[in-house]
Scaffold this motif. Structure first.
Motif, PDB file in Angstrom:
ATOM      1  N   LYS A  78      -0.253   9.043  -4.829  1.00  0.00           N
ATOM      2  CA  LYS A  78      -1.010   7.846  -4.461  1.00  0.00           C
ATOM      3  C   LYS A  78      -0.255   6.657  -5.046  1.00  0.00           C
ATOM      4  O   LYS A  78      -0.138   6.542  -6.265  1.00  0.00           O
ATOM      5  N   MET A  79       0.253   5.800  -4.176  1.00  0.00           N
ATOM      6  CA  MET A  79       1.107   4.698  -4.637  1.00  0.00           C
ATOM      7  C   MET A  79       0.540   3.360  -4.195  1.00  0.00           C
ATOM      8  O   MET A  79       0.090   3.218  -3.050  1.00  0.00           O
ATOM      9  N   LYS A  80       0.561   2.396  -5.094  1.00  0.00           N
ATOM     10  CA  LYS A  80       0.190   1.030  -4.754  1.00  0.00           C
ATOM     11  C   LYS A  80       1.458   0.199  -4.643  1.00  0.00           C
ATOM     12  O   LYS A  80       2.216   0.074  -5.608  1.00  0.00           O
ATOM     13  N   GLY A  86       3.103  -9.838   0.375  1.00  0.00           N
ATOM     14  CA  GLY A  86       2.635  -9.771  -1.008  1.00  0.00           C
ATOM     15  C   GLY A  86       1.279  -9.151  -1.220  1.00  0.00           C
ATOM     16  O   GLY A  86       0.776  -9.168  -2.344  1.00  0.00           O
ATOM     17  N   LEU A  87       0.665  -8.566  -0.203  1.00  0.00           N
ATOM     18  CA  LEU A  87      -0.637  -7.930  -0.366  1.00  0.00           C
ATOM     19  C   LEU A  87      -0.462  -6.495  -0.856  1.00  0.00           C
ATOM     20  O   LEU A  87       0.471  -5.791  -0.465  1.00  0.00           O
ATOM     21  N   GLU A  88      -1.382  -6.062  -1.721  1.00  0.00           N
ATOM     22  CA  GLU A  88      -1.304  -4.725  -2.301  1.00  0.00           C
ATOM     23  C   GLU A  88      -1.831  -3.684  -1.299  1.00  0.00           C
ATOM     24  O   GLU A  88      -2.947  -3.794  -0.802  1.00  0.00           O
ATOM     25  N   ILE A  89      -1.023  -2.676  -1.033  1.00  0.00           N
ATOM     26  CA  ILE A  89      -1.354  -1.607  -0.099  1.00  0.00           C
ATOM     27  C   ILE A  89      -1.297  -0.282  -0.845  1.00  0.00           C
ATOM     28  O   ILE A  89      -0.394  -0.060  -1.648  1.00  0.00           O
ATOM     29  N   GLN A  90      -2.269   0.599  -0.574  1.00  0.00           N
ATOM     30  CA  GLN A  90      -2.223   1.939  -1.170  1.00  0.00           C
ATOM     31  C   GLN A  90      -1.731   2.940  -0.136  1.00  0.00           C
ATOM     32  O   GLN A  90      -2.264   3.014   0.975  1.00  0.00           O
ATOM     33  N   ILE A  91      -0.726   3.705  -0.522  1.00  0.00           N
ATOM     34  CA  ILE A  91      -0.140   4.723   0.355  1.00  0.00           C
ATOM     35  C   ILE A  91      -0.424   6.100  -0.243  1.00  0.00           C
ATOM     36  O   ILE A  91      -0.119   6.349  -1.408  1.00  0.00           O
ATOM     37  N   ASP A  92      -1.019   6.991   0.545  1.00  0.00           N
ATOM     38  CA  ASP A  92      -1.192   8.395   0.151  1.00  0.00           C
ATOM     39  C   ASP A  92      -0.147   9.213   0.906  1.00  0.00           C
ATOM     40  O   ASP A  92      -0.180   9.266   2.145  1.00  0.00           O
ATOM     41  N   ALA A  93       0.751   9.824   0.155  1.00  0.00           N
ATOM     42  CA  ALA A  93       1.856  10.544   0.806  1.00  0.00           C
ATOM     43  C   ALA A  93       2.093  11.894   0.138  1.00  0.00           C
ATOM     44  O   ALA A  93       1.786  12.087  -1.050  1.00  0.00           O
ATOM     45  N   THR A 136       4.270  -6.040   7.574  1.00  0.00           N
ATOM     46  CA  THR A 136       3.021  -6.747   7.320  1.00  0.00           C
ATOM     47  C   THR A 136       1.874  -5.741   7.308  1.00  0.00           C
ATOM     48  O   THR A 136       1.998  -4.627   7.834  1.00  0.00           O
ATOM     49  N   PRO A 137       0.706  -6.118   6.734  1.00  0.00           N
ATOM     50  CA  PRO A 137      -0.444  -5.206   6.762  1.00  0.00           C
ATOM     51  C   PRO A 137      -0.848  -4.814   8.180  1.00  0.00           C
ATOM     52  O   PRO A 137      -1.261  -3.679   8.424  1.00  0.00           O
ATOM     53  N   GLU A 138      -0.743  -5.759   9.135  1.00  0.00           N
ATOM     54  CA  GLU A 138      -1.113  -5.452  10.521  1.00  0.00           C
ATOM     55  C   GLU A 138      -0.232  -4.340  11.082  1.00  0.00           C
ATOM     56  O   GLU A 138      -0.712  -3.426  11.757  1.00  0.00           O
ATOM     57  N   GLN A 139       1.058  -4.394  10.790  1.00  0.00           N
ATOM     58  CA  GLN A 139       1.967  -3.367  11.276  1.00  0.00           C
ATOM     59  C   GLN A 139       1.692  -2.016  10.620  1.00  0.00           C
ATOM     60  O   GLN A 139       1.722  -0.977  11.278  1.00  0.00           O
ATOM     61  N   LEU A 140       1.403  -2.036   9.320  1.00  0.00           N
ATOM     62  CA  LEU A 140       1.117  -0.798   8.612  1.00  0.00           C
ATOM     63  C   LEU A 140      -0.174  -0.165   9.101  1.00  0.00           C
ATOM     64  O   LEU A 140      -0.308   1.056   9.153  1.00  0.00           O
ATOM     65  N   TYR A 141      -1.146  -1.006   9.477  1.00  0.00           N
ATOM     66  CA  TYR A 141      -2.459  -0.513   9.885  1.00  0.00           C
ATOM     67  C   TYR A 141      -2.434   0.073  11.296  1.00  0.00           C
ATOM     68  O   TYR A 141      -3.169   1.013  11.596  1.00  0.00           O
ATOM     69  N   SER A 142      -1.600  -0.473  12.147  1.00  0.00           N
ATOM     70  CA  SER A 142      -1.683  -0.104  13.555  1.00  0.00           C
ATOM     71  C   SER A 142      -0.539   0.791  14.014  1.00  0.00           C
ATOM     72  O   SER A 142      -0.695   1.994  14.180  1.00  0.00           O
ATOM     73  N   SER A 143       0.637   0.226  14.172  1.00  0.00           N
ATOM     74  CA  SER A 143       1.681   0.914  14.946  1.00  0.00           C
ATOM     75  C   SER A 143       2.870   1.424  14.140  1.00  0.00           C
ATOM     76  O   SER A 143       3.723   2.115  14.698  1.00  0.00           O
ATOM     77  N   ASP A 174      -2.318   8.510   4.495  1.00  0.00           N
ATOM     78  CA  ASP A 174      -3.279   7.416   4.654  1.00  0.00           C
ATOM     79  C   ASP A 174      -2.653   6.120   4.161  1.00  0.00           C
ATOM     80  O   ASP A 174      -1.839   6.117   3.239  1.00  0.00           O
ATOM     81  N   VAL A 175      -3.046   5.026   4.822  1.00  0.00           N
ATOM     82  CA  VAL A 175      -2.666   3.674   4.403  1.00  0.00           C
ATOM     83  C   VAL A 175      -3.950   2.893   4.204  1.00  0.00           C
ATOM     84  O   VAL A 175      -4.715   2.699   5.152  1.00  0.00           O
ATOM     85  N   THR A 176      -4.216   2.476   2.980  1.00  0.00           N
ATOM     86  CA  THR A 176      -5.462   1.790   2.657  1.00  0.00           C
ATOM     87  C   THR A 176      -5.192   0.324   2.369  1.00  0.00           C
ATOM     88  O   THR A 176      -4.412  -0.012   1.468  1.00  0.00           O
ATOM     89  N   LEU A 177      -5.861  -0.549   3.139  1.00  0.00           N
ATOM     90  CA  LEU A 177      -5.725  -1.988   2.957  1.00  0.00           C
ATOM     91  C   LEU A 177      -6.958  -2.530   2.243  1.00  0.00           C
ATOM     92  O   LEU A 177      -8.022  -1.904   2.261  1.00  0.00           O
ATOM     93  N   PRO A 178      -6.856  -3.712   1.622  1.00  0.00           N
ATOM     94  CA  PRO A 178      -8.064  -4.365   1.093  1.00  0.00           C
ATOM     95  C   PRO A 178      -9.086  -4.565   2.206  1.00  0.00           C
ATOM     96  O   PRO A 178      -8.723  -4.829   3.357  1.00  0.00           O
ATOM     97  N   ASN A 179     -10.378  -4.439   1.874  1.00  0.00           N
ATOM     98  CA  ASN A 179     -11.427  -4.487   2.900  1.00  0.00           C
ATOM     99  C   ASN A 179     -11.391  -5.773   3.716  1.00  0.00           C
ATOM    100  O   ASN A 179     -11.578  -5.746   4.937  1.00  0.00           O
ATOM    101  N   THR A 180     -11.150  -6.902   3.055  1.00  0.00           N
ATOM    102  CA  THR A 180     -11.140  -8.177   3.785  1.00  0.00           C
ATOM    103  C   THR A 180     -10.008  -8.216   4.806  1.00  0.00           C
ATOM    104  O   THR A 180     -10.188  -8.697   5.932  1.00  0.00           O
TER     105      THR A 180
END
Length: 271
Positions: A78-80, A86-93, A136-143, A174-180
């Motif tokens: 589990k990596m942050k 500059g936004l903190e993302i959690q990666i489960d790998a 970006t977070p959008e790229q990590l979240y989607s495609s 899993d890729v976990t972004l801040p809720n907002t």
């Protein structure tokens, strides 16, 4: 009670020493494992010979055998890490790895049995920070999840190839972004989907309107061509044909020809 002969004591001691030496010399290597021999009075770790395979082995009691698991193993991390903005993302790998069998002696000599903590974990964490920082977070979240998975694998593998460790696969679970941020991305995706649906409806309506216009234009052109082809002579001939048919009808009684303003026959009947 008879006393044991004096020679019996040295024999008993020799037997005990022999049992101890055999116990210290016997090594059993289980399935999925291999052994690295350390020669105390030799050159230390044996690196120029294959490792000891599965089964029972006898070694000199002053030497040591270090046992390694050589099957594929899994590391879950589990990596942050930080995205490109500059936004903190959690990666489960998960990383699937195994030591290079023929290089087990070099692995033991250079890294030791805790090579997982010494090289594999730092390598995958470094690769994850480097790769995620490009998106970006959008790229990590989607495609881009498959893309970052492949890139983390490639960068980690490049590091471990020089460390006598074989990396088989890296899986981003899993890729976990801040809720907002997650809510904002989902809202944006919904708006984009609604916009695409609206554009599709507009295009469909425009095509239907174009179809109606084309059909109407076709009918108008057809009528125009038909009107241009209907001369007085053709109309008169058509009228004569119609008069003949009417004269043959049982309801017709009187036929007057040439009485109309246009010279067309006038049909008179009593019914």
């Amino acid at each position: 009670m008879e006393k044991l002969p004096k020679i019996a004591f040295p024999i008993i001691i020799a037997v005990i020493i022999g049992i101890i030496l055999i116990a210290k010399s016997a090594v059993t290597i289980d399935s999925g494992e291999a052994g690295v021999l350390f020669e105390t009075f030799g050159d230390g770790v044996v690196t120029d010979e294959p490792p000891m395979g599965e089964g029972f082995h006898i070694v000199a009691p002053w030497n040591k055998v270090f046992i390694y698991e050589v099957r594929q193993q899994e590391l879950f991390e589990k990596m942050k890490v930080l995205s490109s903005n500059g936004l903190e993302i959690q990666i489960d790998a998960s990383a699937w790895y195994e030591p290079v069998y023929d290089e087990l002696g070099n692995l033991h000599q250079s890294l030791g049995q805790n090579y997982l903590q010494r090289v594999i974990q730092p390598a995958i964490r470094s690769a994850a920070r480097s790769v995620v920082g490009r998106y970006t977070p959008e790229q990590l979240y989607s495609s881009k999840r498959d893309a970052i998975q492949d890139e983390i694998f490639a960068e980690t593998k490049k590091i471990l190839e020089k460390q006598y460790v074989q990396l088989n696969e890296v899986l981003v679970r899993d890729v976990t972004l801040p809720n907002t941020i997650k809510e904002a991305i989902e809202r944006k995706l919904r708006q984009e989907q609604e916009s695409l649906e609206y554009e599709f409806r507009l295009v469909t309506a425009a095509k239907e309107a174009e179809k109606v216009i084309i059909e109407a234009q076709g009918k108008a052109d057809a009528n125009k061509i038909l009107s241009a082809s209907l001369t007085d002579k053709i109309l008169q001939d058509k009228g004569i044909e119609a008069t003949v048919k009417l004269s043959e009808s049982p309801n017709s009684k009187v036929i007057v020809i040439g009485s109309g303003d246009s010279g067309m026959p006038i049909i008179l009947g009593n019914q």
